[in-house]
Write an enzyme that holds these catalytic residues in place. Structure first.
Site, mmCIF file in Angstrom:
data_model
loop_
_atom_site.group_PDB
_atom_site.id
_atom_site.type_symbol
_atom_site.label_atom_id
_atom_site.label_comp_id
_atom_site.label_asym_id
_atom_site.label_seq_id
_atom_site.Cartn_x
_atom_site.Cartn_y
_atom_site.Cartn_z
ATOM 1 N N ALA A 185 0.831 -1.207 0.000
ATOM 2 C CA ALA A 185 0.000 0.000 0.000
ATOM 3 C C ALA A 185 0.863 1.253 0.000
ATOM 4 O O ALA A 185 0.547 2.246 -0.676
ATOM 5 C CB ALA A 185 -0.928 -0.002 1.217
ATOM 6 N N ARG A 240 -7.281 7.123 -2.391
ATOM 7 C CA ARG A 240 -6.800 8.339 -1.726
ATOM 8 C C ARG A 240 -7.172 9.593 -2.506
ATOM 9 O O ARG A 240 -6.778 10.680 -2.140
ATOM 10 C CB ARG A 240 -5.281 8.285 -1.521
ATOM 11 C CG ARG A 240 -4.843 7.173 -0.598
ATOM 12 C CD ARG A 240 -3.398 7.344 -0.206
ATOM 13 N NE ARG A 240 -3.223 8.379 0.788
ATOM 14 C CZ ARG A 240 -2.153 9.166 0.861
ATOM 15 N NH1 ARG A 240 -1.193 9.062 -0.029
ATOM 16 N NH2 ARG A 240 -2.039 10.074 1.802
#
Length: 537
Positions: free
Chosen positions: A59, A90
């Protein structure tokens, strides 16, 4: 309500002894200013059984640092779930450049199945690269390894080298299996090493012809943060060579060696590249913070001081005055709604620190702060780096050692002048989170769900800023939660315009009638417990 050592003992007292000792080392109660710096444990493994907010190395590499580079195709070699987890969650915004290439909104994965785990997935990966090149014509390709790839031993480096020969573009293989390191921080480091080793400086261009050339490092353009920063810098007269990596491009990153100054927004995720750029090309870095009005002004003034041009300094002050005159009356209105409230601020590797100033500017005091994946220097400042001992997890991430480039290294600023600037501004320096916390507040590393709920019950914050994993738990407790990983579909929150949007959003959180229908847990508890003549409570 402040927390005491006794109260903290009650919270941690439910843990088994070894867990209690471990977790206590990750928590600091801010003491009055003393000559002895307070120490916190960080970047160590979360104990089994504890539900952590942390992410994995994959990640951090693909989802944070590499994924936002817009003119590259980013392939996740692994299960489709890993690809989905890092696919735009995000909200890294990007606009296509002159070449029209922007693949940020696409999700590329080999979608490994059981048969691929048994027989290997290299052929599937090679085929996907061929298809991506044929359809999208990217400027480069990245391959991000997930856990099963490391376990079965697929040689993604060999696949990448063969693909480079077939297609004549760079194919970067990131060995960022999720189990490496203790958190997403390991993935940041892996990504930094590869970009520095294979991309930055991979160009025939030797210098930048534009004045005041800067790189913006550790800015990921979440909700458009980078665009607001770019607007301000452009108005003053700066030229941004490249952004790493929000709305950044592979082609611009190759030119990063030509900048005169590196600006470091997120210290944790990008400080490795900042250090290596200074060693290899002689480019100093400045710790900036474009979250909050004062911190934005301070960062702009530090940049102007570095270049030392009177016209640039004057233009900086003009832009600051123009922006303050425009936004301060609006901020003052929102401050009336927020004044006197308190906040938790537990986010990533720098945001837990960055947002405290902005909270303060709208009248909100931060009573608890911390990071998911920070190292000790993010809390205590970079002075502690030489004292941090490497463990098995940190040794698992290879260091990239660079030396001064004999052709391109040049002194950007006289050492005597830089030393003078360091007395006033954070050049090559970050003092960390703890120094800015007020006495009686609490700093927590790797806060888990149990502690989140217990600290909320004790401190009664009016708002909690965290990530998506605990957002809804907090809201179900009757408390507004502001997601600062992706901004809850809002933003930007950086710079001057971002401060206004943030103040608006936080004010809306408090004004929402939703909270009239949910009772926080402490409101069902009496303020005082007592007995009458030894009877019932």
């Amino acid at each position: 309500m402040a927390i005491t050592e006794e109260k903290l003992g009650e919270v941690l007292g439910v843990y088994p002894e070894k867990v209690l000792v471990n977790r206590r080392r990750h928590i600091v109660l801010k003491e009055p200013d003393t000559e002895t710096a307070q120490q916190i444990e960080a970047n160590t493994r979360t104990l089994p059984g504890i539900i952590t907010n942390r992410g994995c190395a994959f990640a951090g590499c693909k989802g944070v640092v590499v994924g936002p580079i817009k003119d590259m195709v980013h392939i996740v070699h692994g299960p489709v779930g890993c690809a989905f987890y890092t696919w735009g969650t995000r909200r890294n915004k990007a606009k296509a450049g002159d070449d029209g290439k922007n693949y940020v909104n696409y999700c590329f994965t080999t979608d490994m199945q059981e048969s691929d785990v048994v027989f290997g997935g290299e052929k599937k990966l090679a085929k996907l690269i061929d298809e991506a090149v044929a359809i999208f014509h990217p400027n480069a390709i990245s391959i991000a390894a997930t856990c099963p790839v490391g376990l079965i031993g697929d040689d993604i480096g060999a696949v990448a080298r063969a693909a480079e020969e077939r297609h004549g573009i760079q194919v970067l293989a990131f060995q960022c299996e999720g189990y490496k390191g203790v958190s997403q921080s390991a993935g940041h480091h892996i990504a930094n090493n590869m970009l520095m080793d294979k991309v930055i400086g991979n160009s025939d261009v030797e210098t930048c012809d534009e004045p005041y050339a800067v790189n913006l490092l550790g800015e990921y353009n979440i909700g458009g943060d980078g665009w607001e920063i770019a607007r301000i810098l452009k108005d003053i007269g700066y030229h941004v060579v490249c952004v790493m990596t929000g709305d950044g491009s592979y082609e611009d990153m190759k030119l990063a060696h030509t900048a005169d100054l590196n600006l470091v927004q997120c210290h944790r995720s990008i400080n490795y590249i900042a250090e290596m750029l200074e060693i290899k090309y002689g480019t100093p870095w400045l710790k900036v913070n474009f979250i909050g009005i004062k911190s934005t002004c301070d960062s702009l003034r530090a940049m102007a001081a570095y270049f030392g041009n009177k016209d640039l300094m004057q233009k900086t002050e003009e832009i600051i005055a123009r922006e303050l005159a425009r936004i301060q009356p609006v901020i003052d209105q929102y401050r009336k709604v927020c004044e006197g409230k308190t906040a938790f601020c537990f986010v990533g590797g720098s945001r837990g620190h960055h947002y405290q100033g902005l909270f303060s500017e709208i009248g909100i005091e931060t009573v608890l702060a911390g990071y998911e994946f920070a190292h000790r220097d993010d809390y205590e400042g970079r002075l502690v780096i030489p004292t941090i001992k490497k463990d098995a997890d940190s040794k698992n991430i290879p260091d990239l050692h660079v030396e001064a480039d004999p052709k391109r290294f040049r002194i950007k600023i006289a050492p005597e002048r830089l030393a003078k600037l360091k007395e006033k501004f954070p050049f090559n320096e970050y003092k960390g989170l703890i120094v800015d916390m007020k006495e009686g507040t609490i700093v927590v590393d790797d806060l888990n769900h149990f502690e989140t709920e217990e600290f909320i019950k004790i401190l009664h914050p009016d708002i909690v800023s965290s990530g998506i994993k605990d957002k809804y738990v907090i809201q179900k407790m009757g408390i507004p939660s502001k997601q600062l990983h992706s901004y809850d579909y809002s933003g930007p929150y950086s710079g001057f315009n971002g401060a206004v949007i943030f103040a608006r959003d936080i004010s809306m959180s408090f004004a929402s009638p939703t909270w009239n229908y949910i009772v926080p847990p402490w409101k069902n508890q009496p303020f005082l417990n007592a007995t009458i003549n030894g009877g019932d409570q």
